[in-house]
Design a protein around this motif. Sequence first.
Motif, PDB file in Angstrom:
ATOM      1  N   ASP B 485       0.901  -1.145  -0.544  1.00 54.05           N
ATOM      2  CA  ASP B 485       0.300   0.092  -0.070  1.00 54.05           C
ATOM      3  C   ASP B 485       1.062   1.092  -0.079  1.00 54.05           C
ATOM      4  N   ILE B 486       1.988   1.892  -1.124  1.00 54.28           N
ATOM      5  CA  ILE B 486       2.113   2.554  -1.281  1.00 54.28           C
ATOM      6  C   ILE B 486       1.703   3.730  -0.713  1.00 54.28           C
ATOM      7  N   GLY B 487       0.671   4.182  -1.354  1.00 55.18           N
ATOM      8  CA  GLY B 487      -0.283   5.424  -1.574  1.00 55.18           C
ATOM      9  C   GLY B 487      -0.106   5.384   0.224  1.00 55.18           C
ATOM     10  N   SER B 488      -0.291   5.307   1.256  1.00 56.96           N
ATOM     11  CA  SER B 488      -0.197   5.219   2.899  1.00 56.96           C
ATOM     12  C   SER B 488       1.658   5.218   3.270  1.00 56.96           C
ATOM     13  N   ALA B 489       1.911   4.273   2.571  1.00 58.42           N
ATOM     14  CA  ALA B 489       3.166   4.584   3.362  1.00 58.42           C
ATOM     15  C   ALA B 489       3.748   5.287   2.896  1.00 58.42           C
ATOM     16  N   ARG B 490       3.051   6.180   1.831  1.00 59.52           N
ATOM     17  CA  ARG B 490       3.700   7.709   1.854  1.00 59.52           C
ATOM     18  C   ARG B 490       3.442   8.948   2.514  1.00 59.52           C
ATOM     19  N   ILE B 491       2.373   8.666   2.513  1.00 58.50           N
ATOM     20  CA  ILE B 491       1.580   9.356   3.729  1.00 58.50           C
ATOM     21  C   ILE B 491       3.013   9.693   5.372  1.00 58.50           C
ATOM     22  N   PHE B 492       2.465   8.304   5.130  1.00 58.36           N
ATOM     23  CA  PHE B 492       3.478   8.259   6.615  1.00 58.36           C
ATOM     24  C   PHE B 492       4.800   8.876   6.537  1.00 58.36           C
ATOM     25  N   LEU B 493       5.235   8.575   5.686  1.00 60.46           N
ATOM     26  CA  LEU B 493       6.360   9.051   5.120  1.00 60.46           C
ATOM     27  C   LEU B 493       6.761  10.823   5.316  1.00 60.46           C
ATOM     28  N   GLY B 494       5.874  11.097   4.389  1.00 64.82           N
ATOM     29  CA  GLY B 494       5.459  12.698   4.483  1.00 64.82           C
ATOM     30  C   GLY B 494       5.045  13.162   5.354  1.00 64.82           C
ATOM     31  N   ALA B 495       4.481  12.366   6.356  1.00 60.44           N
ATOM     32  CA  ALA B 495       4.667  12.961   7.667  1.00 60.44           C
ATOM     33  C   ALA B 495       6.042  13.174   8.728  1.00 60.44           C
ATOM     34  N   LEU B 496       6.587  11.939   8.283  1.00 60.29           N
ATOM     35  CA  LEU B 496       8.174  11.960   9.053  1.00 60.29           C
ATOM     36  C   LEU B 496       8.435  12.869   8.650  1.00 60.29           C
ATOM     37  N   SER B 497       8.647  13.182   7.514  1.00 57.67           N
ATOM     38  CA  SER B 497       9.516  13.735   6.741  1.00 57.67           C
ATOM     39  C   SER B 497       9.509  15.437   7.228  1.00 57.67           C
ATOM     40  N   ARG B 498       8.678  15.208   8.269  1.00 58.20           N
ATOM     41  CA  ARG B 498       7.950  17.031   9.047  1.00 58.20           C
ATOM     42  C   ARG B 498       8.394  16.730  10.790  1.00 58.20           C
ATOM     43  N   THR B 499       9.333  15.943  10.944  1.00 58.51           N
ATOM     44  CA  THR B 499       9.856  15.738  11.890  1.00 58.51           C
ATOM     45  C   THR B 499      11.355  15.968  11.484  1.00 58.51           C
ATOM     46  N   LEU B 500      11.742  16.310  13.102  1.00 57.26           N
ATOM     47  CA  LEU B 500      13.170  16.871  13.650  1.00 57.26           C
ATOM     48  C   LEU B 500      14.304  15.683  13.391  1.00 57.26           C
ATOM     49  N   PHE B 501      13.960  14.635  13.276  1.00 56.32           N
ATOM     50  CA  PHE B 501      15.389  13.624  13.660  1.00 56.32           C
ATOM     51  C   PHE B 501      14.565  12.913  12.502  1.00 56.32           C
ATOM     52  N   HIS B 502      13.702  13.150  12.398  1.00 53.13           N
ATOM     53  CA  HIS B 502      13.336  11.240  11.274  1.00 53.13           C
ATOM     54  C   HIS B 502      13.363  11.821   9.776  1.00 53.13           C
ATOM     55  N   TRP B 509      13.473   6.504   1.784  1.00 53.85           N
ATOM     56  CA  TRP B 509      12.321   5.804   1.462  1.00 53.85           C
ATOM     57  C   TRP B 509      11.729   6.450  -0.022  1.00 53.85           C
ATOM     58  N   LEU B 510      11.533   8.280   0.611  1.00 53.80           N
ATOM     59  CA  LEU B 510      10.626   8.636  -0.570  1.00 53.80           C
ATOM     60  C   LEU B 510      11.112   8.042  -1.620  1.00 53.80           C
ATOM     61  N   ASP B 511      12.811   9.038  -1.707  1.00 54.62           N
ATOM     62  CA  ASP B 511      12.718   8.923  -2.881  1.00 54.62           C
ATOM     63  C   ASP B 511      13.291   7.135  -3.512  1.00 54.62           C
ATOM     64  N   ARG B 512      13.406   5.869  -2.502  1.00 57.29           N
ATOM     65  CA  ARG B 512      13.408   4.977  -2.888  1.00 57.29           C
ATOM     66  C   ARG B 512      12.454   4.749  -3.636  1.00 57.29           C
ATOM     67  N   LEU B 513      11.444   5.320  -3.452  1.00 55.80           N
ATOM     68  CA  LEU B 513       9.838   4.992  -3.693  1.00 55.80           C
ATOM     69  C   LEU B 513      10.004   5.445  -5.237  1.00 55.80           C
ATOM     70  N   SER B 514      10.678   6.925  -5.476  1.00 56.01           N
ATOM     71  CA  SER B 514      10.522   6.702  -6.604  1.00 56.01           C
ATOM     72  C   SER B 514      11.132   5.886  -7.711  1.00 56.01           C
ATOM     73  N   SER B 515      12.232   5.834  -7.595  1.00 53.37           N
ATOM     74  CA  SER B 515      13.482   4.713  -8.265  1.00 53.37           C
ATOM     75  C   SER B 515      12.920   2.933  -8.378  1.00 53.37           C
ATOM     76  N   ASP B 516      12.144   3.321  -7.642  1.00 48.93           N
ATOM     77  CA  ASP B 516      12.147   2.264  -7.830  1.00 48.93           C
ATOM     78  C   ASP B 516      10.436   1.696  -6.993  1.00 48.93           C
ATOM     79  N   PRO B 517       9.165   1.953  -7.013  1.00 46.40           N
ATOM     80  CA  PRO B 517       7.784   2.039  -6.472  1.00 46.40           C
ATOM     81  C   PRO B 517       7.274   0.561  -5.978  1.00 46.40           C
ATOM     82  N   ASN B 518       7.817  -0.735  -6.298  1.00 41.52           N
ATOM     83  CA  ASN B 518       7.590  -2.191  -5.959  1.00 41.52           C
ATOM     84  C   ASN B 518       8.247  -2.174  -5.226  1.00 41.52           C
TER      85      ASN B 518
END
Lengths: 533, 669
Positions: B485-502, B509-518
């Motif tokens: 479920d890449i759509g949901s994973a992207r949302i969780f990663l998107g939220a994480l990308s707004r944290t300070l240390f993660h 991971w978002l970059d990896r998904l861009s190059s290797d979506p599955n």
Amino acid sequence: MRTDRPCMVTLSLACVLVCAFGVQRMSFAGAISAYNSVDRLPKIHPDYSSTVVPPNIAPLNFVIRESGSAYRVRIHSARGTAIEISSRSPKIAIPQRPWRELLEKNCGGQLSFEVSLKAAGSDSPSRSDEQWSRFSSFQVEIARDAVDGFLVYRKIQPAAGAWGSMGIYQRNLENFGESLVLNNGYLADGCLNCHTFCNNHTDKMLIGIRSGEYGSSALLIAGDVVNKIGTKFGYCSWHPSGKVVAYSINKVTQFFHSSRDEVRDVIDLDSLLAYYLVDSQSVKTSPSIAKKDRLESYPAWSADGRYLYFCSAPLSWKDRGVLPEHYDQIKYDLMRVSYDLDRDQWGQTETVLSATETGKSILLPRISPDGRWLLFCMCDYGCFPVYQSSSDLYIMDLAAAEEKGSYEYRRLAINSDQSESWHSFSSNGRWIAFSSKRQSGAFTRCYLSYIDEEGDTYKPIVLPQKDPTYYDSCLWTYSVPELVSEPVRMRKEKLGRVVRGSGKISVDMPITMATPRAGQLPTHEEPWLGGRE
Amino acid sequence: MQAWFHKLRRAVPVLRLPEKPRRGDGPWVIIRSLVFFVLFYLYLWLIVDLRLIYGGGGAMSGFPVFFKGWVFLGEHLSYPGGPVEYLSALLSQLFYAGWAGAFVVAVQAWLIGLCVGRLLKAMDLMVIYWLRFVPAMILLILYSQYVYHFVTTMALLVALVFACLYVKLARATGRARGLLSAESQLTKLIGPIAFLGLSVVLYTVAGGAYLLFAVLCAIYELFMAHRWGTGVLYLLVAAVIPYVEGVLILGASLPDAFCRLLPFSWRTLNSVTRRRMVEAVYVLYLFLPVIGLASGLGRTLAKTNPLFGMLERIRQPLSEGRHDRRRSKTIRSKLRRLATAPAVMWAVGSLALFGISGIAVFFSYDRESKALLAVQYYACRRMWPQVLDAASQNPDSPFVINAVDRALYHTGRLGYDMLRYGQDLDALLLTGEDNVVAYWHKFDTQIDLGLVNTAEKNLTECVEVYGAQPGILKRLAFVNLVKGDIGSARIFLGALSRTLFHATWANEWLDRLSSDPNLAHDDQIQHLRSVRLKKDNPGLLFGKDGLLLVLLEENGTNRMALEYLLAHYMLKRQLDRFIKSLKRLSDFDYVEIPTLYDEAVAIYVYGTRKPFYLEGYQASPDTIRRIEHFSEIFRRYSGNKQAAFSELAPDYGDSYFFYHIYGFSARKE
């Protein structure tokens, strides 16, 4: 004089900065004399291309998912001044006033979006024009019919069993203003659910409340008066007269799938319909809508108030306390029953559409304000479409059914491979709002779709946000979007005070229901059993 | 009575003030404070280790999350107390690095102490000036107990800072009045206007903690400045501001308008973990008003009642005492003078300060909680040796046992060392009735096993209970990646990308998904997809061995499922099932049969007289020797388990022979 010096210095610096920024901006916003044509549509998010939008919708800000060092977007139509936006960021923020003017002047027309970008890494001012690329333009249709000004929805976390943060919010669709109607902080935690309006107006409204501290109740808002009805209302529907509310009582149990994509699932181990008479402040039910051997749910009044549509499934297992083995075979039929408001009398129940015929479970009927269209969900099984990726929206022409004597339905074109549910009509019947998980399997978002006179729907738009990347990291689930023509004006603290207060309208259940004994309403206070999107 | 009172004053130097009112702390006092707070900092950093509180490890709720961006800030500016919550959330993220978190808490404690000192001075209570260290001591106790009340104490600090500001303003106004021969109307109004302005700002910033400020200001006005009308007015304003600003303007609920950020708030009291040690926070909030009120009332009553008058004179400067001393040249008076000498007083004060703090720390330091949090901290980071090391401090907790079993599996020692630690059948998968809501501790084991849906269920429930903690978001992204479920994973990663240390982790991971979506080239994801439970049956989730058996049936290479299944049967002493499952061992590349399995086989073979066949397996001679020796000892005691215990435990306490007889392991310390 000495004391003024820092101020003067600061002011001068600010002026220099503003001028510098302006000069830079002006040079950047200058016309592009030459560009390369890219023979495809730009990748934008959210994808608004080929959609039909309301003439009163907030700006459709979007992000260009193409690599570039600068971006230009030109939005134009047959009439009015074109909007030109230059940005170094791929996020395109459309100014509100020109956008509104453009939409107003081109009602029923078309908006064209031209997207250009400067290749990444080409910042040299002398050769800038040569490195611009322009994509094929995309169009957006502007409907003649406006959508209701406000959308009321519930924001909840994907799991809500412990009654964490949740709230009912209203969004002004003409801008990006969102305000809280009520959240569970006003009742020291608890659950808020199923906000229901009468005829798309907020002067008559219901909110279901479940609270460990203050008990289960329903808030009935009528004008400036809020009353707490001392019983739990499930799914509700206002009679168009505003004098009756039909509601379901559900014994809900949540269970979990070990491998299916959607982990959570819900079953009603028991349910029935009842109705609340606003004037006499009493609750009633009838054998027509509360059969012992059926599970009734999701009431919806016809536009003229002569029929109550609802869903009903056979209660085919004996041990009501546990999840039946064949839970995935429980399918709901679509029924209706006539009702005489003046005499408070129910007629005979008839099947509108049976699950046997469709092979699917029919849920969440909603009828358009003109009474012609019946919009509903169908999914593989069960009573809760949000947790079924198979749930799609279907439509039935009730007027044609009256003429032909048979009910025909069709699947809407706007469905995705994920769950669609919680649909509602606008007051003019030309727009539907619904929840969809098309962006991801875990989070529902609100979508708006135009529906024409023939019941055809058009590519929906996700509820626009000021930041077009908002949904990319939004951990809220948006559910039960209800279109209303004016905002809920009742102050949230007043609502909270009524919930917290001891005053309530006490109601007794007068007759035997499906399973509970007479005079006893089923109570399901366990939070982990109650949380649903 | 008078004589007794004078004796008391002479005997207790601390009840006296120096001859001259101090303008500020002397260098030695400052050094003492500095040493105290440096030790405070080192203790929190090196002993308490605030990293363990970061995220809470499922042992505490209420640790705030923080996201970059205007949306998160905007949310916090919309309700009273939001700015302090925002600041606290931001500063709390520094707990991620123990040294930074300790620094934040130490600075907070120091500032609170500073403000308390200023207010005590303002109340003319220099006699109990040492009480300024009490808040720091309470904070020491709180953190020693591994409870998180940082937001509430931050609100307290802000309220105290505002109270100090008010006092400073009021005093400046008083001086201005003194300079002017006649009081103008304007100077009379400066105090109330300042109070009102500070009230509006403070209420917006610190919510209900504003009430503390208002009460302190009222006490100051009533008892120090003797402006009765103003004091009463302030109390009235304190009742009105939360309603007008909170309820009517900002739309807060009535309970939140008055209580948000106070320790009395329902938000604290409704949660079992948040109300831990809340009484200590009550003390923090109440002790200044109580002292101020008591002192003020005492002084007021002193004017009318002689007894109160005597007590009041305790506060008076030492000059009267000096008068006494001049009269007497005796040894006693010299001793008394020595006792009141600044150096002696400093030494005694320092001893008292460090002594009391040491005692407080000694008695409040919660080793078990620390061990639980440490085990969870290391287990989440897959630091297996550290897990096993930390587990020794709290070996009986099912959460610790669960993490220990996981650590042993990942280090290849489950079949060898499982019984060196306490064991509990329900701890293996945390399946017992007591563990229905032990979400946090379950999900990592479930992910490792391939129970991805179960882990997702627990993780989403964790978000609800503990907030969107980065550790949870990471795992939610991960399970959704495993599920595809890449759509949901992207949302969780998107939220994480707004944290300070993660954010870096998320963006990678978002970059990896861009190059290797599955994620077809990610070994870990591919492994988990291969072991992921495929059978969909809601009843399965509540099974134990049944669940593990299904995992093995679906994927015979799920080594963890096999080892957990074997452990389950061993702990349940179901040797027939154990033997049946042990035959799957040949599907894996075990170099030798682990000791505990060998012992279980030996018991089975000896007990049932049935042979056991496994390709390449031969019972170890050592195991045979040990079981015979064990049996011999047991027989010597005629099968009396209690009698044989003391002889068997030292040598066989961590063996399966012992567990099979006793049902527990006599784990080695």
